[in-house]
Design an enzyme around this catalytic site. Structure first.
Site, PDB file in Angstrom:
ATOM      1  N   CYS A  95       0.840  -1.199   0.000  1.00  0.00           N
ATOM      2  CA  CYS A  95       0.000   0.000   0.000  1.00  0.00           C
ATOM      3  C   CYS A  95       0.880   1.255   0.000  1.00  0.00           C
ATOM      4  O   CYS A  95       1.536   1.546  -0.986  1.00  0.00           O
ATOM      5  CB  CYS A  95      -0.971  -0.038   1.175  1.00  0.00           C
ATOM      6  SG  CYS A  95      -2.410   1.041   0.941  1.00  0.00           S
ATOM      7  N   HIS A 119      -3.647  -5.738   1.351  1.00  0.00           N
ATOM      8  CA  HIS A 119      -3.355  -6.012   2.760  1.00  0.00           C
ATOM      9  C   HIS A 119      -3.860  -7.409   3.122  1.00  0.00           C
ATOM     10  O   HIS A 119      -4.805  -7.920   2.531  1.00  0.00           O
ATOM     11  CB  HIS A 119      -4.061  -5.005   3.661  1.00  0.00           C
ATOM     12  CG  HIS A 119      -3.491  -3.630   3.614  1.00  0.00           C
ATOM     13  ND1 HIS A 119      -2.277  -3.294   4.169  1.00  0.00           N
ATOM     14  CD2 HIS A 119      -3.992  -2.482   3.084  1.00  0.00           C
ATOM     15  CE1 HIS A 119      -2.044  -2.004   3.998  1.00  0.00           C
ATOM     16  NE2 HIS A 119      -3.062  -1.495   3.335  1.00  0.00           N
TER      17      HIS A 119
END
Length: 481
Positions: free
Chosen positions: A330, A427
């Site tokens: 991310c 994630h």
């Protein structure tokens, strides 16, 4: 008829989140239908819910303890700090605004109707809702307009249990002092207390517990010994992130100022052959790192600047020259690229900043947030993994042609020419046992055959048993209303 009980703390980090998870699992084992609730949370460790929003990661774990999918009503107000004085305000799962702390203080009381709305929906069809407070009710300077502790308990007519942390010392002062500073109306909302994190023979504290009960008039729910396996459960607070020494394979993680969604580390910490070392500011990245993992960030550009101020960019260059592996997730993925473009001023003043340059990609930050649960396939191993995406911006460039994940028909992630530097937006990928084993084995680590999800479930069961053995749950359930 649904009943409720609220667990508040005599201070921050006294273990409220884990207490709620453990009590919830214990009550489920008694055959009750239970749900968790936290009116207001402050955390950059968020979870994507089944109904398409985001809540605090702790409430997702508590939902799991209840055997439920997390939904936005479990945490209707989530504050995600972006600076020392400002935070993004998430209401019922969706971003509402970004405010400075003083401005949020003026606004928070207006959110009470939304909080109560979520609470009433959550109660429907359930035997018990266990509410978690935030911080401490002793912060009486914050009582006006409060929606997190006594303000909520008063508005929703929920009885309170106050928890103290004996491990940090002064637990009698914590609990009796809280009683002393609270107005009588708030004192009356607290029906019982408990003492958490005791090391040694709990019988040695019996006189202390009697003193607290005498001075406050509250019932004693018990003294809970230290739960040694707490580290096996996903951490919520950045204060809980710590180096875990395992085996010879070393993963180093620079501790970013606005680190976010660091639950990515939890399955790695549970691998016996893996040492996860958290690198605090002021320390260089170690020379013996096998993998440098750059985690998510709530403020990518400011964390990138701090990364450079620490000299970690130079350390990372040396690491890659030695043939070391790098993974950015991310915000960490965005940092690894050539440039981050913030033409809309989402993270501050509009502009563009150079990235670390390890991936030939460019990130453009955009106002619309990507927020989804995601199933992906690792192109290298064919393993299926489930995770979530929660980010602002799109990342494009030549190295995305070497994407290493597939999400439906969409390619996800990027790799450099050697394949030693990778990034992605997904994630939770290491929670997939098959992928984790394949990835770590490919880097030279020895891996266990343990199931991460199985270990979390077993730890929740052990925590429930621990609570049943040491707290008076019958009293707690009799207090709930």
């Amino acid at each position: 008829m649904s009943k409720s009980i609220m667990i508040q703390g005599a201070g921050s980090n006294v273990g409220k989140s884990m207490l709620v998870a453990g009590i919830a699992r214990a009550c489920v084992k008694r055959g009750l239908s239970v749900a968790p609730f936290k009116p207001q949370n402050m955390s950059n460790n968020a979870a994507v819910t089944a109904d398409g929003g985001e809540i605090g990661r702790a409430q997702a774990l508590q939902a799991r303890a209840c055997g439920l999918d997390p939904i936005v009503d479990m945490n209707p107000v989530l504050l995600k700090p972006e600076t020392e004085t400002g935070a993004q305000v998430i209401v019922q799962g969706q971003r509402l605004t970004t405010l400075r702390a003083r401005d949020y203080g003026k606004m928070k009381s207006t959110l009470m109707p939304r909080v109560l709305e979520s609470f009433e929906r959550l109660k429907q069809g359930r035997d018990l809702v266990i509410v978690e407070g935030a911080g401490s009710p002793a912060e009486i300077n914050l009582r006006s307009g409060d929606i997190a502790n006594m303000g909520f308990a008063e508005a929703a007519h929920v009885p309170v249990v106050l928890a103290g942390d004996i491990d940090r010392g002064g637990v009698i002062a914590q609990l009796v002092g809280t009683h002393a500073v609270l107005p009588k109306s708030d004192q009356s909302l607290i029906k019982a207390f408990l003492v958490n994190k005791f090391r040694g023979d709990v019988a040695l504290f019996s006189d202390g517990a009697k003193e607290i009960a005498t001075r406050t008039g509250w019932s004693d729910l018990g003294t809970l010994p230290w739960f040694a396996d707490a580290w096996k459960l996903p951490a919520e607070d950045v204060l809980d992130i710590a180096t875990r020494k395992g085996g010879r394979f070393k993963i180093v993680v620079p501790k970013l100022g606005r680190i976010a969604n660091f639950d990515d580390l939890d399955p790695l910490v549970n691998e016996p052959d893996v040492t996860v070392e958290i690198i605090e500011p002021g320390r260089p990245l170690p020379l013996d790192a096998d993998l440098v993992l750059i985690p998510g960030s709530k403020s990518t550009i400011s964390d990138l600047a701090e990364f450079r101020r620490q000299g970690w960019d130079i350390d990372l260059q040396a690491h890659t020259r030695r043939g070391g592996h790098v993974l950015g997730i991310c915000g960490g993925y965005q940092m690894l690229g050539r440039e981050i473009c913030d033409d809309n001023g989402i993270e501050g003043n509009p502009g563009r900043v150079p990235g670390l340059g390890h991936l030939d990609v460019v990130t453009k930050l955009e106002p619309k947030k990507t927020l989804s649960r995601t199933e992906a396939i690792d192109r290298n191993s064919g393993e299926t993994l489930q995770g979530y995406e929660i980010h602002l911006g799109r990342t494009e460039g030549p190295d995305t042609a070497r994407a290493w994940l597939s999400i439906g028909e969409r390619a996800e992630g990027a790799s450099n020419e050697t394949g030693r530097v990778r990034g992605c937006y997904l994630h939770g990928l290491f929670s997939a046992d098959g992928f984790r084993r394949q990835y770590l084995t490919g880097l030279g680590a020895r891996v266990s055959d343990a199931s991460y999800d199985g270990q979390v479930e077993a730890t929740l069961d052990a925590l429930a048993q621990h609570i049943e053995a040491h707290l008076d749950l019958d009293m707690l359930l009799s207090i709930a209303k």
